[in-house]
Design a protein around this motif. Sequence first.
Motif, PDB file in Angstrom:
ATOM      1  N   ARG A   1       0.710  -1.139  -0.014  1.00  0.00           N
ATOM      2  CA  ARG A   1       0.014  -0.054  -0.034  1.00  0.00           C
ATOM      3  C   ARG A   1       0.642   1.143   0.093  1.00  0.00           C
ATOM      4  NH1 ARG A   1      -4.118  -2.632  -1.650  1.00  0.00           N
ATOM      5  NH2 ARG A   1      -4.918  -4.158   0.053  1.00  0.00           N
ATOM      6  N   ARG A   2       0.543   2.185  -0.495  1.00  0.00           N
ATOM      7  CA  ARG A   2       1.073   3.594  -0.658  1.00  0.00           C
ATOM      8  C   ARG A   2       0.131   4.576   0.260  1.00  0.00           C
ATOM      9  NH1 ARG A   2       4.866   6.111  -3.730  1.00  0.00           N
ATOM     10  NH2 ARG A   2       4.945   8.274  -4.028  1.00  0.00           N
ATOM     11  N   VAL A   3       0.704   5.120   1.082  1.00  0.00           N
ATOM     12  CA  VAL A   3       0.300   6.305   1.953  1.00  0.00           C
ATOM     13  C   VAL A   3       0.003   7.604   1.019  1.00  0.00           C
ATOM     14  CG1 VAL A   3      -0.164   7.606   4.019  1.00  0.00           C
ATOM     15  CG2 VAL A   3       1.021   5.227   4.038  1.00  0.00           C
ATOM     16  N   THR A   4      -1.129   8.249   1.098  1.00  0.00           N
ATOM     17  CA  THR A   4      -1.546   9.148   0.297  1.00  0.00           C
ATOM     18  C   THR A   4      -1.014  10.493   0.896  1.00  0.00           C
ATOM     19  OG1 THR A   4      -3.785   9.409   0.819  1.00  0.00           O
ATOM     20  CG2 THR A   4      -3.290   8.198  -0.962  1.00  0.00           C
ATOM     21  N   TRP A   5      -1.219  11.703   0.380  1.00  0.00           N
ATOM     22  CA  TRP A   5      -0.931  13.080   1.060  1.00  0.00           C
ATOM     23  C   TRP A   5      -1.891  13.269   2.201  1.00  0.00           C
ATOM     24  CZ3 TRP A   5      -4.571  16.803   0.879  1.00  0.00           C
ATOM     25  CH2 TRP A   5      -5.520  16.533  -0.089  1.00  0.00           C
ATOM     26  N   GLU A   6      -3.069  12.353   2.032  1.00  0.00           N
ATOM     27  CA  GLU A   6      -4.005  12.623   3.005  1.00  0.00           C
ATOM     28  C   GLU A   6      -4.064  11.653   4.277  1.00  0.00           C
ATOM     29  OE1 GLU A   6      -7.055  11.764   0.236  1.00  0.00           O
ATOM     30  OE2 GLU A   6      -7.899  13.726   0.395  1.00  0.00           O
ATOM     31  N   SER A   7      -2.798  11.140   4.109  1.00  0.00           N
ATOM     32  CA  SER A   7      -2.727  10.125   5.360  1.00  0.00           C
ATOM     33  C   SER A   7      -3.745   8.915   5.211  1.00  0.00           C
ATOM     34  CB  SER A   7      -2.553  10.723   6.685  1.00  0.00           C
ATOM     35  OG  SER A   7      -1.172  11.629   6.653  1.00  0.00           O
ATOM     36  N   THR A   8      -3.939   8.449   4.193  1.00  0.00           N
ATOM     37  CA  THR A   8      -4.712   7.401   3.903  1.00  0.00           C
ATOM     38  C   THR A   8      -4.239   6.348   3.002  1.00  0.00           C
ATOM     39  OG1 THR A   8      -6.164   8.246   2.215  1.00  0.00           O
ATOM     40  CG2 THR A   8      -6.829   8.859   4.195  1.00  0.00           C
ATOM     41  N   ILE A   9      -4.862   5.068   3.313  1.00  0.00           N
ATOM     42  CA  ILE A   9      -4.531   4.037   2.150  1.00  0.00           C
ATOM     43  C   ILE A   9      -5.831   3.635   1.729  1.00  0.00           C
ATOM     44  CG2 ILE A   9      -2.102   3.360   3.413  1.00  0.00           C
ATOM     45  CD1 ILE A   9      -3.823   0.796   4.730  1.00  0.00           C
ATOM     46  N   SER A  10      -5.873   2.778   0.765  1.00  0.00           N
ATOM     47  CA  SER A  10      -7.113   2.286   0.400  1.00  0.00           C
ATOM     48  C   SER A  10      -6.985   0.635   0.459  1.00  0.00           C
ATOM     49  CB  SER A  10      -7.241   2.756  -0.903  1.00  0.00           C
ATOM     50  OG  SER A  10      -8.505   2.143  -1.639  1.00  0.00           O
ATOM     51  N   VAL A  11      -7.707  -0.151   0.914  1.00  0.00           N
ATOM     52  CA  VAL A  11      -8.170  -1.542   0.980  1.00  0.00           C
ATOM     53  C   VAL A  11      -9.274  -1.766   0.548  1.00  0.00           C
ATOM     54  CG1 VAL A  11      -7.827  -3.546   2.352  1.00  0.00           C
ATOM     55  CG2 VAL A  11      -6.394  -1.548   2.687  1.00  0.00           C
ATOM     56  N   ASP A  12      -9.518  -2.591  -0.681  1.00  0.00           N
ATOM     57  CA  ASP A  12     -10.734  -2.909  -1.248  1.00  0.00           C
ATOM     58  C   ASP A  12     -11.719  -1.880  -1.378  1.00  0.00           C
ATOM     59  OD1 ASP A  12      -9.857  -5.664  -1.369  1.00  0.00           O
ATOM     60  OD2 ASP A  12     -10.389  -6.140   0.765  1.00  0.00           O
ATOM     61  N   ALA A  13     -11.192  -0.811  -1.703  1.00  0.00           N
ATOM     62  CA  ALA A  13     -11.937   0.424  -2.186  1.00  0.00           C
ATOM     63  C   ALA A  13     -12.595   1.070  -0.844  1.00  0.00           C
ATOM     64  CB  ALA A  13     -13.245   0.055  -3.082  1.00  0.00           C
ATOM     65  N   VAL A  14     -11.795   0.779   0.201  1.00  0.00           N
ATOM     66  CA  VAL A  14     -12.202   1.506   1.589  1.00  0.00           C
ATOM     67  C   VAL A  14     -11.118   2.245   2.148  1.00  0.00           C
ATOM     68  CG1 VAL A  14     -13.026   1.200   3.968  1.00  0.00           C
ATOM     69  CG2 VAL A  14     -13.955  -0.550   2.215  1.00  0.00           C
ATOM     70  N   ARG A  15     -11.269   3.473   2.338  1.00  0.00           N
ATOM     71  CA  ARG A  15     -10.231   4.254   2.609  1.00  0.00           C
ATOM     72  C   ARG A  15      -9.913   4.077   4.053  1.00  0.00           C
ATOM     73  NH1 ARG A  15     -10.406   9.906  -0.325  1.00  0.00           N
ATOM     74  NH2 ARG A  15      -9.197  10.363   1.682  1.00  0.00           N
ATOM     75  N   TYR A  16      -8.486   4.032   4.953  1.00  0.00           N
ATOM     76  CA  TYR A  16      -8.100   3.977   6.100  1.00  0.00           C
ATOM     77  C   TYR A  16      -7.439   4.904   6.500  1.00  0.00           C
ATOM     78  CZ  TYR A  16     -10.490  -0.380   5.953  1.00  0.00           C
ATOM     79  OH  TYR A  16     -11.561  -1.561   5.672  1.00  0.00           O
ATOM     80  N   SER A  17      -7.269   5.839   7.741  1.00  0.00           N
ATOM     81  CA  SER A  17      -6.407   6.877   8.169  1.00  0.00           C
ATOM     82  C   SER A  17      -5.143   6.354   8.540  1.00  0.00           C
ATOM     83  CB  SER A  17      -7.083   7.974   8.750  1.00  0.00           C
ATOM     84  OG  SER A  17      -7.720   7.293  10.060  1.00  0.00           O
ATOM     85  N   VAL A  18      -3.941   6.490   8.499  1.00  0.00           N
ATOM     86  CA  VAL A  18      -2.872   6.074   9.152  1.00  0.00           C
ATOM     87  C   VAL A  18      -1.992   7.331   9.564  1.00  0.00           C
ATOM     88  CG1 VAL A  18      -2.774   4.109   7.534  1.00  0.00           C
ATOM     89  CG2 VAL A  18      -1.516   6.259   7.005  1.00  0.00           C
TER      90      VAL A  18
END
Length: 88
Positions: A63-80
Amino acid sequence: MNLREQYKTFGELEAACRTFCDEVNSRTHKATRRKPIERLAEERQRLHPLPRRPFTAAFGTTRRVTWESTISVDAVRYSVPHELIAPV
């Protein structure tokens, strides 16, 4: 309630959340009559430590963490944590 507007950066918001958690975890809990921070210290003795460096390929996907501090898993976004944001 969205608190994002009250902070200039996500880091400031995260720091405020950490301060709040430190405050409430240091209070004596009504039901247990113990401070959550003390109970966590006991639980940590029984928990297995995580590896220093994550090995995400073991799960078959990275997974790659986006500039919004999120990752996507099965089309669901999670904050990290924002420290994990991948450099561009």
